[in-house]
Design an enzyme around this catalytic site. Sequence first.
Site, PDB file in Angstrom:
ATOM      1  N   ASP A  81       0.811  -1.211   0.000  1.00  0.00           N
ATOM      2  CA  ASP A  81       0.000   0.000   0.000  1.00  0.00           C
ATOM      3  C   ASP A  81       0.847   1.264   0.000  1.00  0.00           C
ATOM      4  O   ASP A  81       0.441   2.290  -0.552  1.00  0.00           O
ATOM      5  CB  ASP A  81      -0.933   0.009   1.216  1.00  0.00           C
ATOM      6  CG  ASP A  81      -2.148  -0.880   1.018  1.00  0.00           C
ATOM      7  OD1 ASP A  81      -2.024  -1.881   0.286  1.00  0.00           O
ATOM      8  OD2 ASP A  81      -3.211  -0.577   1.581  1.00  0.00           O
ATOM      9  N   CYS A 122       1.229  -8.123   5.175  1.00  0.00           N
ATOM     10  CA  CYS A 122       0.858  -6.725   4.962  1.00  0.00           C
ATOM     11  C   CYS A 122      -0.637  -6.513   4.743  1.00  0.00           C
ATOM     12  O   CYS A 122      -1.434  -7.435   4.835  1.00  0.00           O
ATOM     13  CB  CYS A 122       1.710  -6.139   3.845  1.00  0.00           C
ATOM     14  SG  CYS A 122       3.408  -5.855   4.409  1.00  0.00           S
ATOM     15  N   ASP A 123      -0.984  -5.274   4.404  1.00  0.00           N
ATOM     16  CA  ASP A 123      -2.320  -4.723   4.609  1.00  0.00           C
ATOM     17  C   ASP A 123      -3.479  -5.582   4.121  1.00  0.00           C
ATOM     18  O   ASP A 123      -4.452  -5.783   4.831  1.00  0.00           O
ATOM     19  CB  ASP A 123      -2.409  -3.346   3.945  1.00  0.00           C
ATOM     20  CG  ASP A 123      -1.566  -2.313   4.653  1.00  0.00           C
ATOM     21  OD1 ASP A 123      -0.535  -2.691   5.236  1.00  0.00           O
ATOM     22  OD2 ASP A 123      -1.915  -1.125   4.624  1.00  0.00           O
ATOM     23  N   LYS A 124      -3.443  -6.047   2.881  1.00  0.00           N
ATOM     24  CA  LYS A 124      -4.587  -6.793   2.357  1.00  0.00           C
ATOM     25  C   LYS A 124      -4.349  -8.299   2.324  1.00  0.00           C
ATOM     26  O   LYS A 124      -5.259  -9.054   2.008  1.00  0.00           O
ATOM     27  CB  LYS A 124      -4.921  -6.310   0.926  1.00  0.00           C
ATOM     28  CG  LYS A 124      -5.183  -4.817   0.833  1.00  0.00           C
ATOM     29  CD  LYS A 124      -6.245  -4.357   1.813  1.00  0.00           C
ATOM     30  CE  LYS A 124      -6.341  -2.855   1.892  1.00  0.00           C
ATOM     31  NZ  LYS A 124      -5.147  -2.186   2.418  1.00  0.00           N
ATOM     32  N   CYS A 197       5.349  -2.348   8.141  1.00  0.00           N
ATOM     33  CA  CYS A 197       5.737  -1.032   8.658  1.00  0.00           C
ATOM     34  C   CYS A 197       5.514  -0.933  10.162  1.00  0.00           C
ATOM     35  O   CYS A 197       4.522  -1.424  10.701  1.00  0.00           O
ATOM     36  CB  CYS A 197       4.993   0.062   7.913  1.00  0.00           C
ATOM     37  SG  CYS A 197       5.503   0.208   6.192  1.00  0.00           S
ATOM     38  N   GLU A 493      -6.853   4.665  -0.071  1.00  0.00           N
ATOM     39  CA  GLU A 493      -6.415   5.224   1.201  1.00  0.00           C
ATOM     40  C   GLU A 493      -5.977   6.667   1.000  1.00  0.00           C
ATOM     41  O   GLU A 493      -5.362   7.004  -0.011  1.00  0.00           O
ATOM     42  CB  GLU A 493      -5.241   4.421   1.768  1.00  0.00           C
ATOM     43  CG  GLU A 493      -5.648   3.079   2.328  1.00  0.00           C
ATOM     44  CD  GLU A 493      -4.485   2.354   2.986  1.00  0.00           C
ATOM     45  OE1 GLU A 493      -3.329   2.788   2.798  1.00  0.00           O
ATOM     46  OE2 GLU A 493      -4.727   1.355   3.675  1.00  0.00           O
ATOM     47  N   SER A 519      -5.128   5.135   5.601  1.00  0.00           N
ATOM     48  CA  SER A 519      -4.059   4.231   5.995  1.00  0.00           C
ATOM     49  C   SER A 519      -4.045   4.108   7.509  1.00  0.00           C
ATOM     50  O   SER A 519      -4.460   5.016   8.226  1.00  0.00           O
ATOM     51  CB  SER A 519      -2.722   4.791   5.505  1.00  0.00           C
ATOM     52  OG  SER A 519      -1.648   4.177   6.165  1.00  0.00           O
TER      53      SER A 519
END
Length: 613
Positions: A81, A122-124, A197, A493, A519
């Site tokens: 992202d 990570c995010d997704k 992150c 985002e 985000s």
Amino acid sequence: MIPLRSKVTTVGRNAAGARALWRATGTKENEFGKPIVAIVNSYTQFVPGHVHLKNVGDIVADAVRAAGGVPKEFNTIAVDDGIAMGHGGMLYSLPSREIIADSVEYMVNAHTADAMVCISNCDKITPGMLNAAMRLNIPVVFVSGGPMEAGKAVVVDGVAHAPTDLITAISASANDGVDDAGLLAVEQSACPTCGSCSGMFTANSMNCLTEALGLSLPGNGSTLATHSARRALFEKAGETVVKLCERYYGQEDESALPRSIATKKAFENAMALDMAMGGSTNTILHILAAAQEGEVDFDLADIDALSKRVPCLSKVAPNSDYHMEDVHRAGGIPAILGELNRGGLLNKDVHSVFSDDLESWLDEWDIRSGKASEEAIDLFHAAPGGIRTTEAFSTDNRWDSLDTDAENGCIHSIEHAHTADGGLVVLRGNIAPDGAVIKSAGIDEELWTFTGPARVVESQEEAVSVILNKTIQAGEVLVVRYEGPSGGPGMQEMLHPTAFLKGSGLGKKCALLTDGRFSGGSSGLSIGHVSPEAAHGGVIGLIEDGDIITIDIHNRVLDLGVSDEELERRRAAEEASDKPWQPKNRQRVVSKALRAYAKMATSADKGAVRQID
């Protein structure tokens, strides 16, 4: 006994062709008839949270094989992202969640795997795999790649940036007081290692929530990607999933299945954790989606109710200088859950992939319980190495002591909570009758009431232009619409707009309102997930420049100071226009893949899932 799913491809004369093909993959004669465990990896060189996962699947596979299973690995896609941020690439991020879930289903069902170990990060990727796990309902254990170390402190023009992370770099890029050399120093420090992150952003939030859902092992959300202690999590995941197979297939014990573990009570515990740790607003989207995949009756009203009774116990970057390594030093997720449990805020009658009940595993793993095991105490001493690396398990550093300060440390007790309400709040009003979401943990309480005139734009790109060209004024509410799941499409985002507002000195002087999302690194008065979205006829599509918007977090209100009669007049005019409920002047190329997602996507209050029926 329940027959193994894989039996149709491994046992009997009719499976001769399939067995021939299995042999060509390296399957041995004595492995036919054993449970096939899909090692669902997500290695890629595009994403720092996944760049170190190439050989991790082998660690899990060895553990599966040693425990009596047959490991078979495949990879999913993974979108970063941060790299996709601020341009057309972000349109693909949220839809990739559905692609990941579908690809896992396709591979697992096509090859009749009996169980899964999901190596996400990570995010997704974690949400996509979680959706697949709830959909498939076969034995599963989640183990993430682990968080990145925080960047070292840097001093730019006499101003200390300590410690640094991705958000520090993005904010510095919009700060006129930071020259190019200073910006380079910040960006070179911000992301020093492999891993997700380093703050309580979306990736780490979701990996922490898998612990509360009962689908991963203690330490999954907080043990650093670079620390040697993380290797044991991968090994235990492989061992554990084979035990789950034995319980389900061998003993007909359905409590080993994800839908029996991640029940409504477990979802309530996960969201209680989310409120307490001030997780990303994206978690609400993903938890709602996972609940729907698992046919769990859990919706935005349940989340709203939890946010009213669960306090915020921890503020982590972007809301403080604490990072995931500090959460870990304070006892990680078991420590937060332990505080909630002592406050009577958790459902106790839940179990997990490794424990039959909540109390016993919190006794063992909560360093504040007074009963914590040596294994738990040892795990939470794992510290960052402070060396730039893309290698997993590359440090053995140890903290000299643990953070058990319940008043001023990283994790507070309920008696010393940051706020009485949770770190995520659901707002409603005539702008968002179906709800909107704000991360209250990222806002000073004196800003919880805000009223100002609207400044309306119809794309993230236009929002960035307004901020960087300094045409947004202090006191205004920047409304970014037609960025919802269908309207974007893809529900971008808004990290760049929030980071640029912060970098421009307006982070506490303006509000941002959108049917898009934010985000996990966003902070400030950032209200997203406005539902219904503009593309679905939502009131956000009727707001005009200068309209007065009131935000009242205490009373959970998001209101537009325009009469019902005037809104009806505007609605009639919009529906009579040439292109109703579409952005009027936006130039954006939307691919066939994204158009397909847009046609099926629900608004954010439903998790932005696809509605096919």
